[in-house]
Write a protein that holds these residues in place. Sequence first.
Motif, PDB file in Angstrom:
ATOM      1  N   LEU A 145       0.864  -1.181   0.000  1.00  0.00           N
ATOM      2  CA  LEU A 145       0.000   0.000   0.000  1.00  0.00           C
ATOM      3  C   LEU A 145       0.895   1.223   0.000  1.00  0.00           C
ATOM      4  CD1 LEU A 145      -2.750   1.460   0.318  1.00  0.00           C
ATOM      5  CD2 LEU A 145      -2.472   1.201   2.797  1.00  0.00           C
ATOM      6  N   VAL A 146       0.802   2.023  -1.045  1.00  0.00           N
ATOM      7  CA  VAL A 146       1.588   3.253  -1.127  1.00  0.00           C
ATOM      8  C   VAL A 146       0.724   4.387  -0.588  1.00  0.00           C
ATOM      9  CG1 VAL A 146       2.813   4.850  -2.644  1.00  0.00           C
ATOM     10  CG2 VAL A 146       2.846   2.384  -3.126  1.00  0.00           C
ATOM     11  N   GLU A 147       1.150   4.956   0.525  1.00  0.00           N
ATOM     12  CA  GLU A 147       0.380   6.013   1.174  1.00  0.00           C
ATOM     13  C   GLU A 147       1.143   7.326   1.080  1.00  0.00           C
ATOM     14  OE1 GLU A 147      -2.327   5.052   4.524  1.00  0.00           O
ATOM     15  OE2 GLU A 147      -0.805   3.537   4.949  1.00  0.00           O
ATOM     16  N   ASP A 148       0.619   8.210   0.263  1.00  0.00           N
ATOM     17  CA  ASP A 148       1.261   9.492   0.053  1.00  0.00           C
ATOM     18  C   ASP A 148       1.406  10.227   1.381  1.00  0.00           C
ATOM     19  OD1 ASP A 148       2.415  11.447  -1.478  1.00  0.00           O
ATOM     20  OD2 ASP A 148       0.536  12.412  -2.028  1.00  0.00           O
ATOM     21  N   SER A 149       2.557  10.781   1.619  1.00  0.00           N
ATOM     22  CA  SER A 149       2.908  11.569   2.802  1.00  0.00           C
ATOM     23  C   SER A 149       3.236  10.699   4.016  1.00  0.00           C
ATOM     24  CB  SER A 149       1.806  12.571   3.171  1.00  0.00           C
ATOM     25  OG  SER A 149       1.527  13.422   2.074  1.00  0.00           O
ATOM     26  N   LEU A 150       2.495   9.620   4.242  1.00  0.00           N
ATOM     27  CA  LEU A 150       2.864   8.723   5.337  1.00  0.00           C
ATOM     28  C   LEU A 150       4.133   7.966   4.980  1.00  0.00           C
ATOM     29  CD1 LEU A 150       2.364   7.375   8.053  1.00  0.00           C
ATOM     30  CD2 LEU A 150       0.873   5.737   6.884  1.00  0.00           C
ATOM     31  N   ASP A 151       4.207   7.445   3.757  1.00  0.00           N
ATOM     32  CA  ASP A 151       5.406   6.738   3.314  1.00  0.00           C
ATOM     33  C   ASP A 151       6.543   7.748   3.145  1.00  0.00           C
ATOM     34  OD1 ASP A 151       3.836   4.530   3.310  1.00  0.00           O
ATOM     35  OD2 ASP A 151       3.869   4.202   1.150  1.00  0.00           O
ATOM     36  N   ILE A 152       7.613   7.519   3.870  1.00  0.00           N
ATOM     37  CA  ILE A 152       8.698   8.492   3.884  1.00  0.00           C
ATOM     38  C   ILE A 152       9.305   8.685   2.500  1.00  0.00           C
ATOM     39  CG2 ILE A 152      10.566   6.879   4.433  1.00  0.00           C
ATOM     40  CD1 ILE A 152       9.952  10.390   5.956  1.00  0.00           C
ATOM     41  N   GLU A 153       9.220   7.654   1.651  1.00  0.00           N
ATOM     42  CA  GLU A 153       9.771   7.779   0.298  1.00  0.00           C
ATOM     43  C   GLU A 153       9.082   8.882  -0.488  1.00  0.00           C
ATOM     44  OE1 GLU A 153       9.875   3.347   1.430  1.00  0.00           O
ATOM     45  OE2 GLU A 153       8.433   4.983   1.504  1.00  0.00           O
ATOM     46  N   THR A 154       7.772   9.064  -0.271  1.00  0.00           N
ATOM     47  CA  THR A 154       7.069  10.118  -1.006  1.00  0.00           C
ATOM     48  C   THR A 154       7.512  11.489  -0.540  1.00  0.00           C
ATOM     49  OG1 THR A 154       5.164  10.130   0.519  1.00  0.00           O
ATOM     50  CG2 THR A 154       5.065   8.597  -1.351  1.00  0.00           C
ATOM     51  N   CYS A 155       7.818  11.607   0.738  1.00  0.00           N
ATOM     52  CA  CYS A 155       8.299  12.893   1.268  1.00  0.00           C
ATOM     53  C   CYS A 155       9.722  13.173   0.812  1.00  0.00           C
ATOM     54  CB  CYS A 155       8.237  12.886   2.791  1.00  0.00           C
ATOM     55  SG  CYS A 155       6.595  12.563   3.479  1.00  0.00           S
ATOM     56  N   GLU A 156      10.566  12.147   0.862  1.00  0.00           N
ATOM     57  CA  GLU A 156      11.968  12.365   0.511  1.00  0.00           C
ATOM     58  C   GLU A 156      12.152  12.507  -0.993  1.00  0.00           C
ATOM     59  OE1 GLU A 156      14.096  10.509   4.462  1.00  0.00           O
ATOM     60  OE2 GLU A 156      14.029   9.261   2.656  1.00  0.00           O
ATOM     61  N   GLY A 157      11.286  11.884  -1.777  1.00  0.00           N
ATOM     62  CA  GLY A 157      11.316  12.138  -3.208  1.00  0.00           C
ATOM     63  C   GLY A 157      10.967  13.579  -3.506  1.00  0.00           C
ATOM     64  N   ALA A 158       9.895  14.077  -2.869  1.00  0.00           N
ATOM     65  CA  ALA A 158       9.513  15.481  -3.041  1.00  0.00           C
ATOM     66  C   ALA A 158      10.598  16.416  -2.531  1.00  0.00           C
ATOM     67  CB  ALA A 158       8.191  15.751  -2.323  1.00  0.00           C
ATOM     68  N   ALA A 159      11.322  15.981  -1.520  1.00  0.00           N
ATOM     69  CA  ALA A 159      12.356  16.825  -0.917  1.00  0.00           C
ATOM     70  C   ALA A 159      13.491  17.128  -1.884  1.00  0.00           C
ATOM     71  CB  ALA A 159      12.905  16.160   0.335  1.00  0.00           C
ATOM     72  N   THR A 160      13.658  16.312  -2.932  1.00  0.00           N
ATOM     73  CA  THR A 160      14.714  16.603  -3.905  1.00  0.00           C
ATOM     74  C   THR A 160      14.465  17.940  -4.600  1.00  0.00           C
ATOM     75  OG1 THR A 160      13.587  15.319  -5.656  1.00  0.00           O
ATOM     76  CG2 THR A 160      15.225  14.156  -4.285  1.00  0.00           C
ATOM     77  N   ILE A 161      13.217  18.394  -4.618  1.00  0.00           N
ATOM     78  CA  ILE A 161      12.929  19.747  -5.116  1.00  0.00           C
ATOM     79  C   ILE A 161      13.666  20.771  -4.273  1.00  0.00           C
ATOM     80  CG2 ILE A 161      11.102  21.469  -5.461  1.00  0.00           C
ATOM     81  CD1 ILE A 161       9.156  19.099  -5.843  1.00  0.00           C
ATOM     82  N   GLY A 162      13.660  20.558  -2.968  1.00  0.00           N
ATOM     83  CA  GLY A 162      14.350  21.472  -2.066  1.00  0.00           C
ATOM     84  C   GLY A 162      15.839  21.533  -2.341  1.00  0.00           C
ATOM     85  N   LEU A 163      16.458  20.379  -2.619  1.00  0.00           N
ATOM     86  CA  LEU A 163      17.880  20.380  -2.955  1.00  0.00           C
ATOM     87  C   LEU A 163      18.141  21.240  -4.188  1.00  0.00           C
ATOM     88  CD1 LEU A 163      18.924  16.644  -2.441  1.00  0.00           C
ATOM     89  CD2 LEU A 163      19.317  18.560  -0.895  1.00  0.00           C
ATOM     90  N   GLU A 164      17.272  21.118  -5.186  1.00  0.00           N
ATOM     91  CA  GLU A 164      17.450  21.903  -6.403  1.00  0.00           C
ATOM     92  C   GLU A 164      17.277  23.397  -6.143  1.00  0.00           C
ATOM     93  OE1 GLU A 164      14.910  20.141  -9.385  1.00  0.00           O
ATOM     94  OE2 GLU A 164      15.767  18.148  -9.007  1.00  0.00           O
ATOM     95  N   LEU A 165      16.338  23.740  -5.275  1.00  0.00           N
ATOM     96  CA  LEU A 165      16.171  25.147  -4.908  1.00  0.00           C
ATOM     97  C   LEU A 165      17.442  25.684  -4.250  1.00  0.00           C
ATOM     98  CD1 LEU A 165      12.565  25.295  -3.366  1.00  0.00           C
ATOM     99  CD2 LEU A 165      13.300  26.152  -5.593  1.00  0.00           C
ATOM    100  N   MET A 166      18.002  24.900  -3.362  1.00  0.00           N
ATOM    101  CA  MET A 166      19.186  25.342  -2.642  1.00  0.00           C
ATOM    102  C   MET A 166      20.393  25.488  -3.566  1.00  0.00           C
ATOM    103  SD  MET A 166      18.429  25.849   0.546  1.00  0.00           S
ATOM    104  CE  MET A 166      16.965  26.574  -0.160  1.00  0.00           C
ATOM    105  N   GLU A 167      20.477  24.657  -4.581  1.00  0.00           N
ATOM    106  CA  GLU A 167      21.649  24.632  -5.446  1.00  0.00           C
ATOM    107  C   GLU A 167      21.591  25.646  -6.586  1.00  0.00           C
ATOM    108  OE1 GLU A 167      22.532  19.861  -4.775  1.00  0.00           O
ATOM    109  OE2 GLU A 167      21.746  20.586  -6.690  1.00  0.00           O
ATOM    110  N   THR A 168      20.382  26.010  -7.006  1.00  0.00           N
ATOM    111  CA  THR A 168      20.287  26.815  -8.224  1.00  0.00           C
ATOM    112  C   THR A 168      19.624  28.166  -8.034  1.00  0.00           C
ATOM    113  OG1 THR A 168      18.197  25.733  -8.849  1.00  0.00           O
ATOM    114  CG2 THR A 168      20.226  24.765  -9.690  1.00  0.00           C
ATOM    115  N   ALA A 169      18.857  28.346  -6.988  1.00  0.00           N
ATOM    116  CA  ALA A 169      18.143  29.617  -6.831  1.00  0.00           C
ATOM    117  C   ALA A 169      19.087  30.685  -6.280  1.00  0.00           C
ATOM    118  CB  ALA A 169      16.956  29.463  -5.888  1.00  0.00           C
ATOM    119  N   PRO A 170      18.942  31.925  -6.758  1.00  0.00           N
ATOM    120  CA  PRO A 170      19.562  33.011  -5.999  1.00  0.00           C
ATOM    121  C   PRO A 170      18.886  33.078  -4.636  1.00  0.00           C
ATOM    122  CG  PRO A 170      18.045  33.870  -7.647  1.00  0.00           C
ATOM    123  CD  PRO A 170      18.151  32.396  -7.896  1.00  0.00           C
ATOM    124  N   ALA A 171      19.511  33.755  -3.717  1.00  0.00           N
ATOM    125  CA  ALA A 171      18.961  33.801  -2.363  1.00  0.00           C
ATOM    126  C   ALA A 171      17.503  34.241  -2.387  1.00  0.00           C
ATOM    127  CB  ALA A 171      19.781  34.741  -1.505  1.00  0.00           C
TER     128      ALA A 171
END
Length: 326
Positions: A145-171
């Motif tokens: 059963l894949v449960e969005d948000s409860l399954d940590i993989e769904t959160c950590e997959g989405a979190a890769t967006i944050g890495l991209e923001l940190m690496e490419t966005a101006p402040a």
Amino acid sequence: MQETRLDTARIRAARRVIDPIFLDTPLYRCEALEPALGCTVSIKLETANPVRSFKARGTEVVANLLADSGSRAAVCASAGNLGQALAWSGRGRGIDVTVVASRFATVTKLDRIRALGARLELVDGDHEMARERAAAIAQYDGIRLVEDSLDIETCEGAATIGLELMETAPAFDTVLIALGGGALATGVGHVVKTLAPEAEVICIQPLGAPAMTHSWRQRRVVTTDSTNTIADGVAGRYPIPAVLSDLLLVADDAVLVQESSIIAGMRLLLTHAGLVVEPSAALGIAAILEDPDRFAGRHVVTIVCGSNVDVDAYHRWVGAAPIHRS
């Protein structure tokens, strides 16, 4: 920052198993929006991929783990975007996917789930009833059963967006994140608060689907009897306790916006950015429209998280009033 369920090392590792087609999505300053909003606005465009939402970042991580373990079937409940993403990720790894959705879900989303090869089962109730049915199928068939948000993989997959923001966005000063089940908000919020703790993380929900926002404000799970919003992608009624605990650690604020502001945000994104987006993706713009003084002079990043819309409904919403050009 106190510890959330998320782990930055695992988030970095997730990037190595997510199909590159979902990574490094466009991030750019949209100057055409700024006169109408009164602040510097950058867009992180999570619609430029085969499922037209950010959800595949998480399902890629889930499906990779399933394939590595020899699992050949999975089921999820979805308002449409998670189902498409899991169908796409499962198809590429030989995993049979079943998606349970409300028969009142956006037709375009349901059609795409079928087209991607998943088995689709419809229920007569809302998303919470779909979740119950998906759990029953998983238990009966003995599958994941894949449960969005409860399954940590769904959160950590989405979190890769944050890495991209940190690496490419101006402040930037503020990141605006649509809040539904919480995977996107907790994932991106975790990375931002870990790597740029001075940046403000603001989560946005519709007034007609306020359960997670009320829960954040009261620091306990608050449920609602119903939802009433065009933003079906964030229309949950039962917040997940573990997700709320994470959200309390990473969100600086959670705000509610009116339906009229969501529609105005969709219209602005079409007019000034050339983007057709679903209502959930316009929540960040709606928040600026409702409280422009709060954001005046700031550099704001908003995550445009999905573009799976019913064309007829979209025309009713966005074409219901004349477009005012700045």
